[in-house]
Design an enzyme around this catalytic site. Structure first.
Site, short mmCIF file in Angstrom:
data_model
loop_
_atom_site.label_atom_id
_atom_site.label_comp_id
_atom_site.label_asym_id
_atom_site.label_seq_id
_atom_site.Cartn_x
_atom_site.Cartn_y
_atom_site.Cartn_z
CE LYS A 127 80.94 75.60 -48.78
NZ LYS A 127 80.06 75.02 -47.76
CG ASP A 167 79.97 72.03 -49.85
OD1 ASP A 167 79.25 72.37 -48.89
OD2 ASP A 167 79.57 72.13 -51.03
P1 NDP Z 1 78.26 64.96 -51.77
O1 NDP Z 1 79.25 65.29 -52.78
O2 NDP Z 1 78.53 63.90 -50.76
O3 NDP Z 1 76.87 64.59 -52.45
C1 NDP Z 1 76.23 65.50 -53.29
C2 NDP Z 1 74.95 64.88 -53.78
O4 NDP Z 1 74.17 65.87 -54.44
C3 NDP Z 1 75.22 63.79 -54.80
O5 NDP Z 1 74.19 62.86 -54.75
C4 NDP Z 1 75.19 64.58 -56.10
O6 NDP Z 1 74.91 63.79 -57.24
C5 NDP Z 1 74.06 65.55 -55.84
N1 NDP Z 1 74.29 66.75 -56.63
C6 NDP Z 1 75.35 67.58 -56.58
N2 NDP Z 1 75.25 68.55 -57.48
C7 NDP Z 1 74.10 68.33 -58.12
C8 NDP Z 1 73.44 69.00 -59.17
N3 NDP Z 1 73.95 70.09 -59.75
N4 NDP Z 1 72.23 68.50 -59.55
C9 NDP Z 1 71.71 67.38 -58.98
N5 NDP Z 1 72.30 66.70 -57.98
C10 NDP Z 1 73.47 67.19 -57.56
O7 NDP Z 1 77.94 66.34 -51.04
P2 NDP Z 1 77.23 66.62 -49.64
O8 NDP Z 1 76.20 65.58 -49.35
O9 NDP Z 1 78.27 66.91 -48.66
O10 NDP Z 1 76.51 68.01 -49.96
C11 NDP Z 1 75.15 68.10 -50.37
C12 NDP Z 1 74.62 69.49 -50.05
O11 NDP Z 1 74.71 69.71 -48.63
C13 NDP Z 1 75.40 70.65 -50.67
O12 NDP Z 1 74.50 71.70 -50.96
C14 NDP Z 1 76.33 71.09 -49.56
O13 NDP Z 1 76.71 72.44 -49.70
C15 NDP Z 1 75.42 70.89 -48.35
N6 NDP Z 1 76.06 70.76 -47.06
C16 NDP Z 1 77.03 69.82 -46.82
C17 NDP Z 1 77.58 69.70 -45.56
C18 NDP Z 1 78.57 68.65 -45.22
O14 NDP Z 1 78.95 68.57 -44.04
N7 NDP Z 1 79.01 67.83 -46.14
C19 NDP Z 1 77.19 70.60 -44.47
C20 NDP Z 1 76.11 71.50 -44.80
C21 NDP Z 1 75.60 71.56 -46.05
P3 NDP Z 1 76.11 63.40 -58.24
O15 NDP Z 1 76.91 62.37 -57.50
O16 NDP Z 1 75.43 62.90 -59.44
O17 NDP Z 1 76.87 64.66 -58.49
O1 2IT Z 2 78.03 73.99 -45.83
C1 2IT Z 2 78.60 73.60 -44.79
O2 2IT Z 2 78.27 74.00 -43.68
C2 2IT Z 2 79.68 72.62 -44.93
N1 2IT Z 2 79.97 72.18 -46.04
C3 2IT Z 2 80.44 72.17 -43.73
C4 2IT Z 2 81.56 73.11 -43.42
C5 2IT Z 2 82.51 72.70 -42.31
O3 2IT Z 2 83.44 73.49 -42.08
O4 2IT Z 2 82.33 71.66 -41.68
#
Ligand code: NDP
Ligand code: 2IT
Length: 445
Positions: A127, A167
């Site tokens: 990561k 992420d």
């Molecule tokens: P994005 O940046 O697309 O969206 C993040 C969302 O979460 C936004 O709505 C953001 O709001 C909110 N957010 C982030 N930090 C905070 C905080 N401290 N408090 C409240 N709201 C918060 O990210 P993703 O959708 O990609 O990621 C969301 C979660 O999913 C994370 O935990 C990530 O690690 C996990 N994840 C992502 C994957 C992927 O493929 N993208 C895969 C597996 C897990 P704001 O815009 O106001 O910051």
């Molecule tokens: O938390 C996660 O699994 C991710 N942000 C996706 C990682 C990836 O390599 O697609």
């Protein structure tokens, strides 16, 4: 073995990694879950597999200088933790958020090892990210930061070494800038990143994969209880990549999604969230979720996102960030007769919240299993890049669906075989750990 084994490892991890509470939280959960495995497998103790697993193979920290639109020099800190390569090249996302520090990246990298193992695709765990805050930055500033970040990172990664992805704060735009800089510096066009644009090596369905995968996994949790999505009320936190595509699939399967949030507040729309509005605000305009309420009279916006779990629902999908769902929130969900909680974000539920779910008999899908669809589809993107071809959307989606079904089966069976039927936290940790441990044993010290 024994609790003394777990205690010894945990106190050593705690002493060696002070001020990294999220990392310790993630390690504690895994170590407590795998105690029954340790008891049956003395070679794991003898070969110090657990002690090796909690120490990253390599940790990189670097300076990221860049110039903002006002002409001022800015300095951020970059990270890449290459945690474990027993199963394949390091694989995991990059997070851009002001809260990023080494402990956050280590917790995410540690979780990623077991998540990636559960996908059964050939990827190790890693990561990275930076404390850079993308909010309010111009496209030029984002590009400048990404180029500087890659100018250091490129020497540590490669399609057979370490393959970063998105992420929080890293989507298609950022991956494009990172890829462009890697290509320029190395004079190679390779699958060194995933989540790429569709016209330069990206995979169809990668954008949708984490959210869709979360819903496929939750479908199995619901089936186990003899039910499905049709007519269910759903609350989702976050409104980013994971949240949007979880909502899309849940709605397609007949659910009524009534709430979503960002870090400023949440929307409650009892008539059901209009996803096209959300996509436009978040994906195109990069705006705030508050703007949704101005467009839909049925919706109410509440400042502050802490109360979202007080909205009565059948299914809760936390898709924002770590430790966003605490004991008090879990108690509200339980009191409102929520039947299932599945984690789209990484470690969104505190250990106390997870205990409430388990004690109440609420089906609980832990992140490393439930959100593995994103990284699994990244592995499918790597496979397509290696073959220099691309599969149709339906084929990728079908493979994703099979992978999520298989992850559920692995978690369910592992829990059952250790006398913990229905405990998907224990099941995910045990099944993921065994895969990595066996590969580490085979590969020597
Ligand atoms: P994005 O940046 O697309 O969206 C993040 C969302 O979460 C936004 O709505 C953001 O709001 C909110 N957010 C982030 N930090 C905070 C905080 N401290 N408090 C409240 N709201 C918060 O990210 P993703 O959708 O990609 O990621 C969301 C979660 O999913 C994370 O935990 C990530 O690690 C996990 N994840 C992502 C994957 C992927 O493929 N993208 C895969 C597996 C897990 P704001 O815009 O106001 O910051
Ligand atoms: O938390 C996660 O699994 C991710 N942000 C996706 C990682 C990836 O390599 O697609």
């Amino acid at each position: 073995m024994s609790s003394s084994f777990a205690d010894t490892v945990l106190s050593s991890v705690s002493a060696r990694n002070p001020a990294e509470p999220e990392f310790l939280q993630a390690v504690r959960e895994v170590i407590e879950s795998i105690e029954p495995v340790i008891a049956k497998r003395p070679e794991i103790v003898k070969m110090k597999i657990v002690e090796r697993l909690v120490e990253p193979e390599r940790q990189l920290m670097f300076r990221v200088p860049w110039i903002n639109d006002a002409g001022d020099v800015q300095i951020n800190r970059g990270f890449r933790v290459q945690f474990n390569s027993a199963l394949g090249p390091y694989k995991g996302g990059l997070r851009l958020h002001p809260s990023v520090n080494l402990g956050i990246i280590k917790f995410l990298g540690f979780e990623q090892i077991f998540k990636n193992a559960l996908t059964t695709t050939p990827i190790g765990g890693g990561k990275g990210g930076s404390d850079f805050d993308p909010k309010g930055k111009s496209d030029r500033e984002i590009m400048c930061f990404c180029q500087s970040f890659m100018t250091e990172l490129y020497r540590h990664i490669g399609p057979d070494t370490d393959v970063p992805a998105g992420d929080i704060g890293v989507g298609g735009r950022e991956i494009g800038f990172l890829f462009g800089q890697y290509k320029k510096i190395t004079n190679t066009f390779t699958g060194v990143l995933t989540g790429k644009g569709l016209n330069y090596g990206g995979s169809l369905a990668r954008k949708e994969a984490t959210g869709y995968g979360l819903v496929y996994f939750t479908t199995r949790m619901l089936q186990e209880r003899g039910t499905g999505w049709e007519g269910k009320t759903v609350v989702v936190s976050g409104s980013g990549n994971v949240a949007i595509y979880a909502i899309e699939k849940a709605q397609e399967l007949g659910a009524r999604v009534v709430a979503l949030s960002d870090s400023n507040g949440y929307i409650y729309d009892p008539e059901g969230i209009k996803l096209n509005t959300v996509k436009r605000i978040k994906e195109v305009e990069r705006g705030r979720i508050k703007e949704y309420a101005a467009e839909h009279a049925s919706a109410r916006y509440t400042e502050g996102c802490g109360d979202i779990w007080g909205i009565p629902c059948d299914i809760a999908l936390p898709c924002a960030t770590q430790n966003e769902l605490e004991q008090k929130d879990a108690e509200l969900l339980r009191n409102h007769k929520c039947i299932a909680v599945a984690e789209g974000a990484n470690m969104p539920s505190t250990p106390e919240a997870v205990k409430v779910f388990h004690d109440a008999g609420i089906a609980f899908g832990p992140a490393k299993a439930a959100n593995a669809g994103g990284v699994a589809t990244s592995a499918l993107e790597m496979a397509q890049n290696s073959m220099r071809l691309s599969w149709p959307f339906e084929e990728v989606d079908q493979r994703l669906h099979q992978i999520m079904d298989n992850i559920y089966t692995q978690c369910f069976s592992a829990a059952e075989s250790y006398g913990l039927k229905g405990n998907l936290v224990a099941g995910a940790n045990i099944a993921g750990f065994l895969r990595v441990a066996d590969a580490m044993l085979a590969q020597g010290v």
